[in-house]
Design a protein around this motif. Sequence first.
Motif, PDB file in Angstrom:
ATOM      1  N   UNK A 185       8.688  -0.251  -0.539  1.00 50.58           N
ATOM      2  CA  UNK A 185       7.868  -0.934   0.046  1.00 50.58           C
ATOM      3  C   UNK A 185       6.506  -1.558  -0.649  1.00 50.58           C
ATOM      4  N   UNK A 186       5.374  -1.638   0.668  1.00 52.92           N
ATOM      5  CA  UNK A 186       4.442  -1.911  -0.372  1.00 52.92           C
ATOM      6  C   UNK A 186       3.068  -0.921  -0.507  1.00 52.92           C
ATOM      7  N   UNK A 187       2.196  -2.048  -0.805  1.00 50.12           N
ATOM      8  CA  UNK A 187       1.173  -0.936  -1.079  1.00 50.12           C
ATOM      9  C   UNK A 187       0.722   0.352   0.491  1.00 50.12           C
ATOM     10  N   UNK A 188       0.226   1.408  -0.093  1.00 56.53           N
ATOM     11  CA  UNK A 188      -0.608   2.266   1.353  1.00 56.53           C
ATOM     12  C   UNK A 188      -1.484   0.758   2.156  1.00 56.53           C
ATOM     13  N   UNK A 189      -0.811   0.964   3.515  1.00 56.56           N
ATOM     14  CA  UNK A 189      -1.618   1.274   4.028  1.00 56.56           C
ATOM     15  C   UNK A 189      -0.833   1.338   6.033  1.00 56.56           C
ATOM     16  N   UNK A 190      -1.647   1.028   6.861  1.00 55.46           N
ATOM     17  CA  UNK A 190      -1.442   1.042   7.956  1.00 55.46           C
ATOM     18  C   UNK A 190      -0.624   1.309   8.691  1.00 55.46           C
ATOM     19  N   UNK A 191       0.398  -0.318   7.975  1.00 58.49           N
ATOM     20  CA  UNK A 191       1.531  -1.130   7.843  1.00 58.49           C
ATOM     21  C   UNK A 191       2.706  -0.741   6.699  1.00 58.49           C
ATOM     22  N   UNK A 192       1.849  -0.115   5.971  1.00 65.24           N
ATOM     23  CA  UNK A 192       2.960   0.845   5.255  1.00 65.24           C
ATOM     24  C   UNK A 192       3.635   1.809   5.492  1.00 65.24           C
ATOM     25  N   UNK A 193       2.657   2.592   6.313  1.00 68.86           N
ATOM     26  CA  UNK A 193       3.146   3.427   6.482  1.00 68.86           C
ATOM     27  C   UNK A 193       3.800   4.160   8.148  1.00 68.86           C
ATOM     28  N   UNK A 194       3.353   2.940   8.688  1.00 69.02           N
ATOM     29  CA  UNK A 194       4.688   2.340  10.057  1.00 69.02           C
ATOM     30  C   UNK A 194       5.862   2.760   9.589  1.00 69.02           C
ATOM     31  N   UNK A 195       5.874   1.614   8.928  1.00 70.07           N
ATOM     32  CA  UNK A 195       7.155   0.885   8.133  1.00 70.07           C
ATOM     33  C   UNK A 195       8.264   1.725   7.231  1.00 70.07           C
TER      34      UNK A 195
END
Length: 339
Positions: A185-195
């Motif tokens: 997965x990508x670096x920590x972000x709201x998008x990453x957290x949801x995915x």
Amino acid sequence: MVSMKDISLKCGVSVATVSKALNDHSDIGENTKELIRKTAKEMGYFPNSSARALKTNRTYNIGVLFVDEAQSGLTHEYFSHVLDSFKVTAEQSGYDITFINRNKAHSSMSYLEHSKYRGVDGVVIACVDFHDPEVLELVRSDLPVVTIDYTFNNRIAVISDNIKGMKDLITYIYEMGHRKIAYIHGADSAVTQNRVGSFYKTLDSLGISVPDDYVKEGIYHDTESSAILTRELLNLKECPTCIIYPDDFSSIGGINVIKERGLKIPDDISIVGYDGLRLSQVLDPKLTTLKQDTKSLGRLAAQKLIHLIEKPKAAVIERVVVEGEVIKGESVKQMGSTS
């Protein structure tokens, strides 16, 4: 410079009539409107933006705050498509676009100061560090703001449905018979957290446990980190049968490593991307991916921001969720039900 007075003298009407005709008022006859508009065009008349701003209390200029830490800028196909759709919709409504930045060449302006300096009516924010104090200052200001792919309690947000998107992707991989599914997965972000949350939740609902070493933190839009992490996954004693990448572009790093090992996609290992870029469908084999609806994301962000600018009392703080769809490429192998 041609003025409305010049047009009025040419047409033999009052300045007020010229003004009403150019602003399409209903109390002016169509023949008169047509004559005035034709004359104005022939004389090279353009409305003065400063005068328009004084009259409407708006500049018809929208700020775009876009800071791509990966340095891919507007070559990042996902965001370039979102912003292109935003731009087209804004321009159709009579608005111009200005990019907001920390303009060090002139002064150390903050994002909010630059927005006020440019006199924008509102700002759309995408692809930034949403925890940046300057971003927070802008969000907390009195300027109309709409965010893309991030939610604040007091601001309208237009977001891609990353939770459902990942669920649909995992469900498809599962239905193809895969049980050993890894995720870079990508670096920590709201998008990453949801995915990531949806990744674990969906597999748990399917009765599949995920080894810790199957989940790796990479970087969005970065082939090098994906290559390194793909090697780590392939070196595991019990390697996965399918690897999900942060996005379509970063999957190229994994593809190169897989080919270097003499492995074939999907015969030896399956891979999946995210975003649904045009790139994904010209790869060999075509990449299975989750196509995000970039056109709707940009269009809705523009519509919501313009409504907020023009009718602030009627605006509702809401989170607009845009669904994507699974593109079934050729990179996921059909396996036995107990693989």
